[in-house]
Design an enzyme around this catalytic site. Structure first.
Site, PDB file in Angstrom:
ATOM      1  N   LYS A 162       5.190  22.873  15.405  1.00  0.00           N
ATOM      2  CA  LYS A 162       4.237  23.760  14.722  1.00  0.00           C
ATOM      3  C   LYS A 162       4.479  23.752  13.220  1.00  0.00           C
ATOM      4  O   LYS A 162       3.548  23.671  12.417  1.00  0.00           O
ATOM      5  CB  LYS A 162       4.350  25.191  15.289  1.00  0.00           C
ATOM      6  CG  LYS A 162       3.828  25.293  16.717  1.00  0.00           C
ATOM      7  CD  LYS A 162       4.102  26.635  17.396  1.00  0.00           C
ATOM      8  CE  LYS A 162       3.664  26.527  18.866  1.00  0.00           C
ATOM      9  NZ  LYS A 162       3.746  27.797  19.617  1.00  0.00           N
ATOM     10  N   GLN A 187       7.363  33.104  18.999  1.00  0.00           N
ATOM     11  CA  GLN A 187       7.438  32.170  20.122  1.00  0.00           C
ATOM     12  C   GLN A 187       7.960  32.886  21.372  1.00  0.00           C
ATOM     13  O   GLN A 187       8.947  33.624  21.317  1.00  0.00           O
ATOM     14  CB  GLN A 187       8.347  30.984  19.750  1.00  0.00           C
ATOM     15  CG  GLN A 187       8.354  29.854  20.756  1.00  0.00           C
ATOM     16  CD  GLN A 187       7.049  29.052  20.803  1.00  0.00           C
ATOM     17  OE1 GLN A 187       6.232  29.103  19.899  1.00  0.00           O
ATOM     18  NE2 GLN A 187       6.858  28.318  21.883  1.00  0.00           N
ATOM     19  N   ASP A 220      -2.056  33.698  17.697  1.00  0.00           N
ATOM     20  CA  ASP A 220      -1.759  33.332  19.080  1.00  0.00           C
ATOM     21  C   ASP A 220      -2.760  33.940  20.057  1.00  0.00           C
ATOM     22  O   ASP A 220      -2.820  33.547  21.218  1.00  0.00           O
ATOM     23  CB  ASP A 220      -0.363  33.865  19.452  1.00  0.00           C
ATOM     24  CG  ASP A 220       0.631  32.771  19.714  1.00  0.00           C
ATOM     25  OD1 ASP A 220       0.203  31.638  19.990  1.00  0.00           O
ATOM     26  OD2 ASP A 220       1.831  33.052  19.646  1.00  0.00           O
TER      27      ASP A 220
HETATM   28  N1  L34 Z   1       3.901  32.686  21.219  1.00  0.00           N
HETATM   29  N2  L34 Z   1       4.705  31.163  22.735  1.00  0.00           N
HETATM   30  C1  L34 Z   1       3.754  31.528  21.867  1.00  0.00           C
HETATM   31  N3  L34 Z   1       2.645  30.787  21.634  1.00  0.00           N
HETATM   32  C2  L34 Z   1       2.465  29.609  22.283  1.00  0.00           C
HETATM   33  O1  L34 Z   1       1.343  28.901  22.105  1.00  0.00           O
HETATM   34  C3  L34 Z   1       3.462  29.164  23.166  1.00  0.00           C
HETATM   35  N4  L34 Z   1       3.402  27.948  23.814  1.00  0.00           N
HETATM   36  C4  L34 Z   1       3.885  27.858  25.193  1.00  0.00           C
HETATM   37  C5  L34 Z   1       5.292  28.468  25.221  1.00  0.00           C
HETATM   38  N5  L34 Z   1       5.459  29.639  24.370  1.00  0.00           N
HETATM   39  C6  L34 Z   1       4.561  29.999  23.409  1.00  0.00           C
HETATM   40  C7  L34 Z   1       3.523  26.743  23.219  1.00  0.00           C
HETATM   41  O2  L34 Z   1       3.462  26.588  22.015  1.00  0.00           O
HETATM   42  C8  L34 Z   1       3.862  26.363  25.441  1.00  0.00           C
HETATM   43  N6  L34 Z   1       3.696  25.761  24.134  1.00  0.00           N
HETATM   44  C9  L34 Z   1       3.753  24.367  23.888  1.00  0.00           C
HETATM   45  C10 L34 Z   1       3.535  23.855  22.622  1.00  0.00           C
HETATM   46  C11 L34 Z   1       3.607  22.492  22.376  1.00  0.00           C
HETATM   47  C12 L34 Z   1       3.914  21.618  23.375  1.00  0.00           C
HETATM   48  C13 L34 Z   1       4.128  22.118  24.651  1.00  0.00           C
HETATM   49  C14 L34 Z   1       4.052  23.472  24.895  1.00  0.00           C
HETATM   50  C15 L34 Z   1       4.015  20.152  23.052  1.00  0.00           C
HETATM   51  O3  L34 Z   1       3.861  19.774  21.917  1.00  0.00           O
HETATM   52  N7  L34 Z   1       4.330  19.302  24.016  1.00  0.00           N
HETATM   53  C16 L34 Z   1       4.494  17.884  23.762  1.00  0.00           C
HETATM   54  C17 L34 Z   1       5.926  17.486  24.060  1.00  0.00           C
HETATM   55  C18 L34 Z   1       6.898  18.176  23.190  1.00  0.00           C
HETATM   56  C19 L34 Z   1       8.367  17.977  23.616  1.00  0.00           C
HETATM   57  O4  L34 Z   1       8.827  16.831  23.636  1.00  0.00           O
HETATM   58  O5  L34 Z   1       9.024  18.979  23.893  1.00  0.00           O
HETATM   59  C20 L34 Z   1       3.521  17.131  24.641  1.00  0.00           C
HETATM   60  O6  L34 Z   1       3.168  16.016  24.285  1.00  0.00           O
HETATM   61  O7  L34 Z   1       3.133  17.668  25.683  1.00  0.00           O
END
Ligand code: L34
Length: 291
Positions: free
Chosen positions: A53, A97, A120
């Site tokens: 982010k 988060q 959010d």
């Molecule tokens: N307050 N908490 C708050 N807001 C959110 O919107 C989130 N979320 C969820 C968990 N807690 C939160 C996220 O940001 C899940 N989440 C999230 C964000 C990004 C990715 C996955 C979940 C993401 O970028 N995933 C990548 C892989 C990243 C890695 O290697 O860890 C993908 O390609 O899926």
């Protein structure tokens, strides 16, 4: 593999270009979108998401602040930190988060965020606005799912959408967004959860299947109608790569399901990067509404 991939990464890159154009316009009015991300504790997954982010905010030229807070912070001190940013005129968006450590009441923290800075979309005021179809910050993951459907040409109007999972972050809001009387919505939505009887009966009827169960292989090929569109929101770590990156799979049994579905999102590179992009979109919109 017969299903077409819905590449979240590519759609995210496109939307980030659109955001950048708007950021440049705001800068001519001396407004720089400001985002603070608050990470409490050191959960590796949360650290990875918050890092992404911050990177996205930086690349878009946002003013961004990262607060890394020790897991032992008191609830009162965390509420005071939120209040500090509520009163900071350079900050348009506040993200705490989730999950938070057990000694902190999550709902108390979310309700402390000024709804106009709640990028959010978790504050009850924004949830209420979303449910009643008023302008609101939409939660980033459900917003991402909707944009992925729209931008890959999937018709939601009149479609039977089946959601697996009823979390406040994904299942409940995505169901609410897609039943709205609005473009990119107008779907008939069924929500399945851990107490659903004969879940496969429901999922097999889905034109669009959105899976946010948090369980590996929650959806297998026998549960999918031929030609369905499958959106996999799950992010499950199954190990580490040699280069120290998290090895991830979704909630859907990807190989066999991609032989049956017409379109499917990959994990990684699907909904995840789009979640981050919609956070940037919400922060931009908050800055555009600055008085
Ligand atoms: N307050 N908490 C708050 N807001 C959110 O919107 C989130 N979320 C969820 C968990 N807690 C939160 C996220 O940001 C899940 N989440 C999230 C964000 C990004 C990715 C996955 C979940 C993401 O970028 N995933 C990548 C892989 C990243 C890695 O290697 O860890 C993908 O390609 O899926």
């Amino acid at each position: 593999m017969t299903a077409e991939l819905i590449k979240g990464k590519d759609i995210a890159a496109l939307i980030r270009q659109e955001i950048k154009t708007e950021v440049d316009k705001l800068k001519t009015k001396n407004i720089i979108p400001g985002l603070v991300t608050i990470l409490v504790g050191a959960d590796p997954a949360s650290e990875s998401y918050v890092r992404a982010k911050q990177k996205a905010a930086h690349e878009l030229g946002f003013h961004s602040i990262q607060e890394n807070i020790d897991a032992s912070i008191s609830e009162a001190d965390l509420l005071a930190l939120v209040e500090k940013y509520n009163n900071d005129p350079t900050i348009d968006g506040i993200l705490v988060q989730l999950p938070l450590p057990k000694h902190i009441d999550e709902s108390k923290v979310l309700i402390a965020i000024n709804p106009d800075k709640d990028v959010d979309g978790f504050h009850p005021v924004n949830v209420g606005r979303m449910v009643t179809g008023q302008p609101a910050f939409l939660p980033c993951t459900p917003y991402a799912v909707q944009q992925m459907l729209i931008r890959s040409g999937v018709q939601t109007e009149g479609a039977h959408v089946v959601v697996v999972g009823r979390s406040n972050i994904v299942g409940k809001p995505v169901a609410n967004i897609l039943i709205q009387k609005a473009a990119g919505a107008n779907a008939t939505v069924t929500v399945c959860h851990t107490r659903t009887k004969d879940m496969a009966k429901h999922t097999r009827d889905a034109d669009i299947l959105i899976v946010a169960a948090g369980v590996i292989n929650a959806v297998t090929a026998d549960m999918v109608k031929p030609g369905a569109v499958v959106i996999d929101v799950g992010v499950n770590q199954i190990g580490m790569t040699e280069s120290g990156k998290r090895k991830l799979v979704g909630d859907v049994d990807f190989g066999p399901v991609s032989e049956i579905a017409s379109k499917i999102t990959p994990v990684p590179g699907g909904v995840g990067p789009m979640t981050i992009t919609m956070l940037m979109q919400n922060t931009l919109e908050a800055a555009q509404k600055r008085k």
